[in-house]
Design a protein around this motif. Structure first.
Motif, short mmCIF file in Angstrom:
data_model
loop_
_atom_site.label_atom_id
_atom_site.label_comp_id
_atom_site.label_asym_id
_atom_site.label_seq_id
_atom_site.Cartn_x
_atom_site.Cartn_y
_atom_site.Cartn_z
N MET A 182 0.84 -1.19 0.00
CA MET A 182 0.00 0.00 0.00
C MET A 182 0.88 1.25 0.00
SD MET A 182 -2.91 1.29 2.71
CE MET A 182 -1.75 2.32 3.61
N PHE A 183 0.40 2.29 -0.68
CA PHE A 183 1.09 3.58 -0.68
C PHE A 183 0.03 4.66 -0.54
CE2 PHE A 183 3.36 7.23 -2.46
CZ PHE A 183 4.61 7.09 -1.87
N GLY A 184 0.16 5.49 0.47
CA GLY A 184 -0.86 6.50 0.70
C GLY A 184 -0.29 7.76 1.32
N MET A 185 -1.19 8.69 1.59
CA MET A 185 -0.78 9.94 2.21
C MET A 185 -1.77 10.32 3.29
SD MET A 185 -0.04 13.68 0.50
CE MET A 185 1.54 13.23 -0.23
N HIS A 186 -1.27 10.69 4.43
CA HIS A 186 -2.11 11.21 5.51
C HIS A 186 -2.20 12.71 5.30
CE1 HIS A 186 -3.84 12.17 9.33
NE2 HIS A 186 -3.72 10.95 9.79
N ASP A 187 -3.37 13.18 4.85
CA ASP A 187 -3.45 14.57 4.41
C ASP A 187 -4.17 15.48 5.41
OD1 ASP A 187 -5.97 13.48 4.05
OD2 ASP A 187 -6.38 14.64 2.25
N GLY A 188 -4.61 14.95 6.55
CA GLY A 188 -5.33 15.77 7.52
C GLY A 188 -4.39 16.74 8.20
N PRO A 189 -4.68 18.05 8.16
CA PRO A 189 -3.76 19.03 8.74
C PRO A 189 -3.77 18.98 10.27
CG PRO A 189 -5.79 20.11 8.05
CD PRO A 189 -5.88 18.68 7.57
N CYS A 190 -2.64 19.29 10.86
CA CYS A 190 -2.55 19.37 12.31
C CYS A 190 -3.50 20.45 12.82
CB CYS A 190 -1.11 19.68 12.72
SG CYS A 190 -0.86 19.83 14.50
N PRO A 191 -4.34 20.16 13.83
CA PRO A 191 -5.23 21.19 14.37
C PRO A 191 -4.45 22.36 14.96
CG PRO A 191 -5.84 19.00 15.15
CD PRO A 191 -4.50 18.87 14.50
N THR A 192 -5.08 23.51 14.99
CA THR A 192 -4.44 24.69 15.53
C THR A 192 -5.17 25.18 16.78
OG1 THR A 192 -5.79 26.16 14.15
CG2 THR A 192 -3.69 25.41 13.24
N PHE A 219 -0.71 -4.89 6.10
CA PHE A 219 -0.22 -5.32 4.79
C PHE A 219 1.22 -5.80 4.90
CE2 PHE A 219 -3.41 -2.01 4.10
CZ PHE A 219 -4.27 -2.65 3.21
N ASP A 220 1.70 -6.47 3.85
CA ASP A 220 3.11 -6.86 3.82
C ASP A 220 4.00 -5.63 3.91
OD1 ASP A 220 2.26 -9.44 3.52
OD2 ASP A 220 2.77 -9.61 1.39
N LEU A 221 3.61 -4.59 3.17
CA LEU A 221 4.38 -3.34 3.20
C LEU A 221 3.42 -2.18 2.95
CD1 LEU A 221 7.11 -1.85 3.32
CD2 LEU A 221 7.29 -2.18 0.84
N SER A 222 3.49 -1.19 3.81
CA SER A 222 2.65 0.00 3.68
C SER A 222 3.51 1.22 3.89
CB SER A 222 1.52 -0.04 4.71
OG SER A 222 0.81 1.19 4.74
N VAL A 223 3.45 2.16 2.96
CA VAL A 223 4.21 3.40 3.07
C VAL A 223 3.22 4.57 3.09
CG1 VAL A 223 5.97 4.90 2.05
CG2 VAL A 223 6.17 2.41 1.84
N VAL A 224 3.30 5.38 4.15
CA VAL A 224 2.41 6.52 4.29
C VAL A 224 3.24 7.80 4.28
CG1 VAL A 224 0.66 7.66 5.71
CG2 VAL A 224 0.75 5.17 5.60
N VAL A 225 2.85 8.72 3.41
CA VAL A 225 3.53 10.01 3.29
C VAL A 225 2.92 10.99 4.28
CG1 VAL A 225 4.15 11.88 1.71
CG2 VAL A 225 3.90 9.54 0.83
N MET A 226 3.78 11.65 5.06
CA MET A 226 3.33 12.64 6.04
C MET A 226 3.87 14.01 5.64
SD MET A 226 1.67 11.04 8.50
CE MET A 226 1.47 9.36 9.14
N PRO A 227 3.05 14.87 5.03
CA PRO A 227 3.51 16.23 4.72
C PRO A 227 3.73 17.04 5.99
CG PRO A 227 1.57 15.62 3.43
CD PRO A 227 1.71 14.60 4.51
N ASP A 228 4.44 18.17 5.86
CA ASP A 228 4.77 18.95 7.04
C ASP A 228 3.54 19.45 7.78
OD1 ASP A 228 4.11 20.69 5.01
OD2 ASP A 228 6.02 21.75 4.98
N ARG A 229 2.48 19.80 7.08
CA ARG A 229 1.35 20.40 7.76
C ARG A 229 0.54 19.36 8.55
NH1 ARG A 229 -3.76 22.46 4.34
NH2 ARG A 229 -5.12 20.86 5.16
N VAL A 230 0.78 18.09 8.31
CA VAL A 230 0.13 17.06 9.12
C VAL A 230 0.69 17.07 10.53
CG1 VAL A 230 -0.13 14.56 9.41
CG2 VAL A 230 -0.44 15.59 7.16
N ARG A 231 1.95 17.43 10.65
CA ARG A 231 2.63 17.31 11.94
C ARG A 231 2.80 18.64 12.68
NH1 ARG A 231 7.86 15.70 10.61
NH2 ARG A 231 7.51 16.32 8.46
N HIS A 232 2.67 19.78 11.97
CA HIS A 232 2.95 21.07 12.59
C HIS A 232 1.83 22.05 12.31
CE1 HIS A 232 7.10 19.82 13.38
NE2 HIS A 232 7.05 19.25 12.20
#
Length: 639
Positions: free
Chosen positions: A420-430, A451-464
């Motif tokens: 699996m390859f995906g992106m967590h796109d929910g912005p960090c709450p303020t 899954f055997d292998l799952s890669v999730v992309v975390m953009p900067d705004r998801v974390r900050h």
């Protein structure tokens, strides 16, 4: 690519995802338009009938007509059904525990924060759901009006081993089992780690969780918290309930769309080569996937991602499409396959339910053709087309696609994709409080994987919450049955090398980017001896304890167990030609039929087998021996 996708005339490399609800999906596209991005928003226009929203006022009426069980009880959604079944088969798994840690830096009023959490639970019915599956073939759910909520608080200032104590608290928080029959299926812990540093541990069961919902719920909490501490009024905009969502997806309107989407996927995936394996990397695949897993986190520096963003805009691409292209090329090199099917999570939110909290995410099989001589930018454009096609057909539940393709779902592994390859796109709450900032760690490891292998992309705004340029993070979650830490480190380094080469030479053939010799096999240290070749029925027979006496059901006027299993197969699959060696999954059975089959067998035999039995032994003959081993091995188990 359709005219609709191109008509903006500008770059699709940075788009305002809020323009379309289905663009707000976990693990697909997130590129937010910022002042430094010179681009236009993508036109997300879709036909009105495609996304027409049934008013929430209609939902309860439909619910009452369609699900006559008992007041307040309603069925699981199609997404929840998969989670529930997997949890029954592997009850000790924590693969469906989703954890975030929210960091508060500044002054925090913990009493007010706890109050806001409790009141937010009251506003969202999904946060008060509990499962009803006792004496029932298929699970349902109900909303509890006022569940008991405890939010423990720990002050670690002055602790001798502060980080060790914090890690132990977090481990217990993540790994403690949920009682699915008792709401809420979420928990919170407040930890004070320094004078002006607090952490909120937040774990949800996936029966009520998806990434969009987690962000929505936390945003709700922090909006109220900000208002409480600043004296401002806080009016929370109401959203449709999760119960209304479940009613809507059972409506004729939505089912018509699902039917159309399933047909599209069946045609799109015709003759596809499902599953990805790396012959020279990792260990042999076990027939029974058991969710054991681990994580590795890879940082993609801010300067590299700035270059990637510029290249994507130049070619009219999204950053996610470019990153997916790099991952696909990595998979091509290690698997030797040009035809790849990779899972991709979609938010799957109908119009009107964008702000509803609850489990809606659907993971779809995206098919990619990667030819090594094709220019990298062209492969990326084809990847972006595949992404948009997937968005357009996201409503098809994966279990219905599996059924339409007549793929076996034995062993709990997904029969359409294992990567699996995906992106967590929910912005960090303020928070709008002077002197207080928030950042968030999401997708924390529960030492398990889906899954055997799952890669999730975390953009900067998801974390900050400052939406600054902090770089991206890739979360590599992998099955420890297959891969070791050294394998994933090798893959992540390969990903980084291809990404840097892509940024430098986007028009070069993709197969020539960062050419490296695929690693030699690292199996030797982890391989098990070749097993003795024998059938499943022999294995089940061997599981009977030595000296155990197997009763003859026919002596009591009943039928032998094998005949009961045969009858159950024929009844549920509606096929009188089924024989004792017929494989349930090859004969048209699928995972969601397993509870029905087991309940029917119980009605015939008086004994309810464990859910996992059918995923290990899938023919009447095998099940006869396995049932004897499990049920008749000792006199105490006889009824």
């Amino acid at each position: 690519m359709s005219h609709t996708r191109r008509q903006s005339g500008g770059s699709a490399g940075s788009m305002e995802t809020e323009k379309h609800p289905s663009a707000q999906f976990i693990g697909c596209i997130f590129i937010r338009c910022r002042s430094r991005d010179n681009c236009h928003a993508m036109d997300w226009q879709r036909s009105a009938d495609r996304y027409q929203y049934r008013s929430t006022a209609c939902a309860p009426a439909y619910l009452a007509q369609s699900y006559q069980k008992e007041p307040g009880v309603f069925p699981l959604s199609t997404s929840q059904q998969i989670v529930w079944l997997q949890q029954q088969v592997v009850p000790d798994s924590r693969a469906y525990h989703a954890t975030a840690v929210v960091n508060f830096r500044g002054e925090v009023d913990s009493a007010v924060l706890r109050k806001c959490l409790v009141e937010a639970v009251g506003r969202h019915d999904a946060m008060r759901i509990q499962i009803c599956d006792e004496n029932s073939i298929v699970a349902s759910q109900e909303v509890v009006e006022s569940p008991h909520i405890e939010i423990p608080e720990h002050d670690l200032r002055g602790a001798e081993d502060l980080e060790g104590t914090r890690q132990r608290l977090l481990h217990r928080h993540v790994h403690t089992e949920f009682d699915l029959h008792t709401a809420p299926l979420a928990r919170w812990t407040l930890v004070r780690v320094a004078e002006h540093h607090w952490q909120l541990f937040f774990t949800e069961h996936h029966l009520i969780h998806d990434g969009r919902s987690t962000v929505g719920f936390l945003t709700d909490v922090l909006e109220q918290y900000s208002a409480e501490l600043t004296g401002r009024s806080c009016t929370v905009e109401p959203a449709p309930s999760y119960e209304e969502y479940v009613a809507y997806i059972g409506s004729e309107e939505h089912r018509a769309r699902v039917s159309s989407d399933v047909k599209w996927w069946r045609e799109k995936l015709d003759s596809a080569d499902f599953g990805i394996e790396f012959p020279g990397l990792g260990a042999r695949r076990s027939e029974m996937f058991d969710h054991r897993g681990a994580q590795y986190r890879q940082v993609l520096p801010a300067d590299l991602m700035d270059q990637m963003r510029a290249v994507a805009q130049e070619d009219g691409l999204t950053v996610f499409a470019a990153l997916l292209t790099v991952f696909a090329e990595l998979c091509r090199r290690y698997s030797g396959k040009n035809d790849l099917v990779i899972g991709m999570p979609m938010a799957n939110r109908p119009v009107g339910f964008e702000r509803t909290v609850g489990m809606m995410v659907n993971t779809v099989p995206v098919r990619l053709a990667v030819e090594p001589e094709t220019p990298c930018s062209d492969v990326a454009r084809e990847a972006m087309d595949a992404i948009f096609d997937a968005i357009d057909h996201e409503s098809a539940p994966i279990q219905e696609v599996v059924k339409a393709l007549k793929r076996s779902s034995k062993g709990l592994g997904n029969p359409l994709f294992n990567f699996m390859f995906g992106m967590h796109d929910g912005p960090c709450p303020t928070v709008e409080i002077s002197g207080l900032s928030v950042d968030m760690e999401v997708a924390l490891s529960a030492e398990s994987t889906k899954f055997d292998l799952s890669v999730v992309v975390m953009p900067d705004r998801v974390r900050h919450d400052d939406y600054g340029n902090h770089g991206y993070e890739l979360v590599w979650e992998y099955s420890t049955q297959l891969f070791g830490a050294e394998d994933i480190k090798l893959l992540s380094e390969g990903f980084g090398a291809i990404l840097r080469a892509y940024v430098a030479h986007p028009s070069k053939p993709i197969g020539t980017l960062a050419p490296v010799e695929v690693a030699p096999s690292v199996r030797a240290g982890r391989d098990e001896p070749e097993p003795t070749v024998r059938g499943k029925a022999d294995e089940a027979e061997a599981a009977v304890e030595p000296g155990a006496t197997r009763p003859d059901a026919s002596a009591d006027g009943g039928e032998p167990s094998a005949l009961l299993w045969l009858q159950a197969f024929r009844d549920i699959l509606e096929d009188d030609d089924i024989c004792e060696d017929t494989d349930f999954f090859q004969a048209g059975g699928h995972s969601m039929l397993v509870p029905v089959l087991l309940a029917h067998y119980e009605s015939l035999s008086g004994w309810r087998p464990p859910t996992g039995l059918l995923f290990e032994f899938s023919s009447p003959r095998e099940l006869e021996a396995a049932s004897a081993a499990r049920h008749w091995a000792t006199p105490e188990l006889q009824r």
